[in-house]
Design an enzyme around this catalytic site. Structure first.
Site, PDB file in Angstrom:
ATOM      1  N   GLU A 126      34.374  44.828  39.827  1.00 42.97           N
ATOM      2  CA  GLU A 126      34.190  43.542  40.502  1.00 42.97           C
ATOM      3  C   GLU A 126      35.474  42.787  40.228  1.00 42.97           C
ATOM      4  O   GLU A 126      35.573  42.049  39.267  1.00 42.97           O
ATOM      5  CB  GLU A 126      32.958  42.828  39.940  1.00 42.97           C
ATOM      6  CG  GLU A 126      32.386  41.809  40.879  1.00 42.97           C
ATOM      7  CD  GLU A 126      33.043  40.457  40.778  1.00 42.97           C
ATOM      8  OE1 GLU A 126      34.259  40.374  41.051  1.00 42.97           O
ATOM      9  OE2 GLU A 126      32.340  39.492  40.465  1.00 42.97           O
ATOM     10  N   GLU A 136      43.229  39.182  43.210  1.00 42.40           N
ATOM     11  CA  GLU A 136      43.209  39.455  41.770  1.00 42.40           C
ATOM     12  C   GLU A 136      43.736  40.851  41.444  1.00 42.40           C
ATOM     13  O   GLU A 136      43.532  41.357  40.344  1.00 42.40           O
ATOM     14  CB  GLU A 136      41.794  39.259  41.213  1.00 42.40           C
ATOM     15  CG  GLU A 136      41.522  37.789  40.937  1.00 42.40           C
ATOM     16  CD  GLU A 136      40.080  37.472  40.556  1.00 42.40           C
ATOM     17  OE1 GLU A 136      39.330  38.392  40.189  1.00 42.40           O
ATOM     18  OE2 GLU A 136      39.725  36.293  40.640  1.00 42.40           O
TER      19      GLU A 136
HETATM   20  N1  SAH Z   1      32.351  42.959  35.692  1.00 44.41           N
HETATM   21  C1  SAH Z   1      31.972  41.614  35.272  1.00 44.41           C
HETATM   22  C2  SAH Z   1      33.141  40.660  35.232  1.00 44.41           C
HETATM   23  C3  SAH Z   1      33.941  40.532  36.496  1.00 44.41           C
HETATM   24  S1  SAH Z   1      35.288  39.397  36.367  1.00 44.41           S
HETATM   25  C4  SAH Z   1      30.863  41.107  36.166  1.00 44.41           C
HETATM   26  O1  SAH Z   1      30.753  41.633  37.261  1.00 44.41           O
HETATM   27  O2  SAH Z   1      30.132  40.182  35.796  1.00 44.41           O
HETATM   28  C5  SAH Z   1      36.672  40.476  36.377  1.00 44.41           C
HETATM   29  C6  SAH Z   1      37.145  40.845  34.980  1.00 44.41           C
HETATM   30  O3  SAH Z   1      38.074  41.894  35.143  1.00 44.41           O
HETATM   31  C7  SAH Z   1      37.880  39.769  34.239  1.00 44.41           C
HETATM   32  O4  SAH Z   1      37.282  39.658  32.973  1.00 44.41           O
HETATM   33  C8  SAH Z   1      39.322  40.276  34.116  1.00 44.41           C
HETATM   34  O5  SAH Z   1      39.901  39.916  32.879  1.00 44.41           O
HETATM   35  C9  SAH Z   1      39.144  41.765  34.222  1.00 44.41           C
HETATM   36  N2  SAH Z   1      40.226  42.575  34.828  1.00 44.41           N
HETATM   37  C10 SAH Z   1      40.797  42.384  36.042  1.00 44.41           C
HETATM   38  N3  SAH Z   1      41.643  43.371  36.347  1.00 44.41           N
HETATM   39  C11 SAH Z   1      41.604  44.255  35.312  1.00 44.41           C
HETATM   40  C12 SAH Z   1      42.235  45.510  35.046  1.00 44.41           C
HETATM   41  N4  SAH Z   1      43.046  46.049  35.946  1.00 44.41           N
HETATM   42  N5  SAH Z   1      41.983  46.106  33.863  1.00 44.41           N
HETATM   43  C13 SAH Z   1      41.124  45.554  32.982  1.00 44.41           C
HETATM   44  N6  SAH Z   1      40.484  44.383  33.175  1.00 44.41           N
HETATM   45  C14 SAH Z   1      40.706  43.742  34.334  1.00 44.41           C
END
Ligand code: SAH
Length: 687
Positions: free
Chosen positions: A144, A153
């Site tokens: 996500e 993002e």
């Molecule tokens: N999966 C959770 C949070 C989603 S928010 C849910 O669905 O509730 C997205 C998260 O991904 C954030 O905490 C951000 O720090 C992390 N993130 C984004 N890109 C990333 C990457 N390439 N590797 C690791 N973490 C990542």
């Protein structure tokens, strides 16, 4: 260890680097994060869970072990869903250390520590192999990583890498696919966020029209996304020119390419008009069949029953480089170009051969006129607000005389131009902190080069030679400064006014003559969710996250108010608006703090989520402009807010239900303190 954080100083108008505790950055990030909003997003959570269950079943049916890779695990939610759905093992990747730590605790608390391994790395750093972070490649990819623009993002490069190095060929992906939709519209309101409209000034010697220079007219603007709660845009504010069409889709179960590319669709206008804006949103299909769909479609596209409020995903407004007349039934081509992180659009009448090839696409827009760097979208809207301009014109007419020597202090302001046309015969001065290039185009187009002088000195460095030994008889400001975040940061005008005191005549007129801070208790329809604890989410205990957010919110001794554009977030007033502080610009900033204590009575039944604060500027005795409440539109207390400004929202740490005329509490006491040394306002509310 200490870290440095950039912050605007409201007493100097300058961006300063402050030394902060090493934890400051991350507390800010968590306190203002969207995690709570995501956990409250029932529609999203339910559909992810369904999609994950279906993916795990498909893998199991093939007789394989279900190995999940969850990139960006946050609280660990999607991994816990996968483990509950029967996945054999989950690798939960999270780059943000405090979140990875929280995920470890949450996974442990929910009893999944033997099924989920939290890895505190960026996914591109993750290794696979017997000694690696992952024993083997995964066959289920769950993520996500989307923002309102879908790709902002970095979802595309992350997927590209994951397919190359972290997952098996033919893996199941949840979501399976994302689709971006577009609709062409004409909208004076939205177009006014991107172009400066002619300003009409009724002067004594006839009507004057301030025009925007050709450099600004032909400027493609900036590529940063304009994301808004489109559901708050009434249908009377735009005209639909095309049906909703699919712009492009991304299949996340196959290798993804992040390199820049273009997509093109043919549109048949359903109405003739001026194509100005592309409205866009996306949906995600959680499974290949498309039965589990989570959509951001706005109210006029989907049924209200499918409606889920959320702030972490909204809708996008893209401005075409120029407005294009289109005729009903006469086909046009809409091209979307993207790089790894952003999208932009152009419209063409005919199918140009060379543009046919994907890849032969236009460059990312670069603002050439500098106005788009000086004015953000709400600021464009504000400058185009004719009602507002009229108030300033009326006020200026009252104070300007033919021999006025006028100084304007505001960023990127048209006030000096108005003052010039309204008859101050002496040279107008204008303090400008940014972008004199934009103003030189502007002055040239309006033949004002020798009429208005730009002073690029900071107020405290102003000398009488800048002013050719004249004294200022009229000091004006909107006030507006680009570094302001919260409404009272524009009080920098007061500090600047204080700094130039020695250059003012003894009977100087200051416009606005004063400002006041107003406050009202409100119940939000939805915005409360972003700061409200979640407890459990789809049966998983995420209280650790709630505690972490609470801890970060309390990190500074006094909780801070946060800026929100409230026209996008419906609320009702539970109290009358109340004036809590006044600032007299006719005098200099006092040495002592300004404070106010009192009580505010609740008039309506409802949930007190917080207080909203805004500034009103009293231009002259009987003309004021509000940057906050415009009106309370009915007995229910529904509020209308200034559409060009952000208001300050102070969320109460617990929600109070009230029922006036009952035993329930009906009044809050407040204490508000304006620290004249720092320019900041601290506040406290008690029942
Ligand atoms: N999966 C959770 C949070 C989603 S928010 C849910 O669905 O509730 C997205 C998260 O991904 C954030 O905490 C951000 O720090 C992390 N993130 C984004 N890109 C990333 C990457 N390439 N590797 C690791 N973490 C990542």
């Amino acid at each position: 260890m200490k870290t440095f954080c950039g912050r605007a100083n409201p007493t100097t108008g300058a961006l300063e680097w402050l030394e902060e505790d090493e934890n400051y950055d991350y507390h800010q990030e968590i306190a203002r994060s969207r995690y709570a909003d995501m956990l409250h997003d029932k529609d999203r959570n339910v559909k992810y869970y369904q999609g994950i269950r279906a993916a795990v079943s498909r893998v199991k049916e093939r007789g394989e072990k279900a190995i999940v890779l969850d990139i960006g695990t946050g609280t660990g939610l999607l991994s816990m869903m996968a483990a509950s759905a029967g996945a054999d093992f989950c690798y939960a990747i999270e780059v943000f250390k405090p979140m990875a730590n929280a995920a470890v605790k949450i996974v442990e608390k929910n009893g999944f520590h033997d099924k989920i391994k939290v890895i505190n790395k960026h996914s591109t750093e993750v290794t696979v192999g017997p000694d690696g972070d992952m024993q083997c490649r995964a066959n289920i990819l769950v993520t996500e990583l989307f923002d309102t623009e879908l790709i902002g993002e970095g979802a595309l490069p992350t997927y590209e890498h994951a397919h190359k190095y972290l997952v098996q060929e033919g893996c199941e992906a949840v979501p399976h696919r994302a689709t971006v939709y577009v609709q062409l519209v004409e909208s004076k309101r939205m177009w006014s966020w991107n172009k400066l409209f002619p300003v009409h000034v009724e002067a004594e010697d006839g009507e004057k029209i301030i025009v925007s220079p050709s450099e600004m007219e032909n400027c493609p603007g900036v590529p940063s996304v304009c994301d808004i709660q489109l559901n708050q845009m009434p249908s009377s504010d735009f005209t639909v020119l095309s049906d909703v069409v699919t712009m492009f889709s991304v299949d996340f179960s196959k290798p993804v390419r992040s390199a820049s590319t273009c997509y093109r669709v043919q549109l048949e206008p359903v109405k003739s008009g001026k194509a100005q804006v592309v409205l866009s949103w996306w949906d995600i299909d959680m499974d290949p069949s498309g039965m589990i769909n989570c959509t951001m479609a706005p109210y006029w596209v989907k049924s209200t029953s499918a409606f889920q409020w959320r702030d972490h995903w909204m809708q996008c407004v893209y401005f075409l480089p120029n407005e294009e007349p289109v005729l009903q039934g006469e086909k046009v081509y809409l091209t979307a170009c993207r790089d790894e992180y952003s999208l932009w659009y152009k419209l063409q009448k005919a199918s140009g051969e060379e543009d046919n090839k994907a890849g032969a696409c236009v460059e990312s827009p670069v603002c050439r006129c500098q106005a788009h760097l000086l004015w953000n979208r709400p600021r464009f809207g504000q400058l185009n607000d004719q009602n507002r301009t009229r108030q300033y014109i009326k006020a200026l007419m009252k104070v300007l005389k033919t021999d006025s020597v006028c100084l304007s202090i505001s960023d990127g302001s048209l006030l000096p131009v108005l003052a010039h046309y309204l008859g101050a015969k002496q040279v107008q001065y204008l303090f400008l902190f940014f972008c004199s290039l934009c103003f030189s185009f502007f002055f040239r187009a309006n033949h004002l080069e020798d009429k208005i002088k730009i002073l690029e000195a900071r107020p405290e460095l102003l000398t009488s030679s800048h002013l050719e030994d004249k004294k200022i008889s009229v000091l004006v400001g909107e006030p507006f400064f680009t570094t302001s975040l919260l409404p009272w940061h524009n009080l920098y005008f007061w500090y600047a006014r204080t700094a130039v005191t020695s250059h003012l005549t003894s009977n100087v007129t200051v416009l606005p003559q004063s400002a006041s801070l107003h406050m009202m208790i409100v119940e939000f329809q939805d915005l409360w969710r972003i700061r409200s604890p979640c407890g459990t989410c789809e049966g998983f205990d995420v209280q650790t996250m709630d505690d972490m957010i609470k801890n970060s919110l309390n990190f500074r001794e006094s909780k801070e108010a946060e800026p929100h554009p409230l026209w996008e977030y419906p609320c009702k007033s539970l109290s009358d608006p109340q004036e809590v502080l006044t600032f007299d610009f006719r005098k200099t900033v006092p040495q002592h703090c300004l404070s106010s204590e009192g009580s505010v009575h609740l008039l309506r039944k409802g949930k007190s989520h917080g207080a909203v604060l805004w500034m009103e500027y009293h231009l002259v005795a009987d003309i004021s402009v509000s940057t906050g409440l415009m009106q309370i539109s009915n007995e229910k207390g529904n509020c209308e807010w200034n559409p060009h400004c952000k208001q300050a929202v102070y969320f109460f740490s617990s929600v109070i239900e009230s029922e006036p005329l009952s035993d329930l509490p009906t009044a809050f006491t407040y204490a508000i303190n304006f620290n004249t040394k720092t320019g900041e306002i601290a506040m406290d509310f008690k029942l």
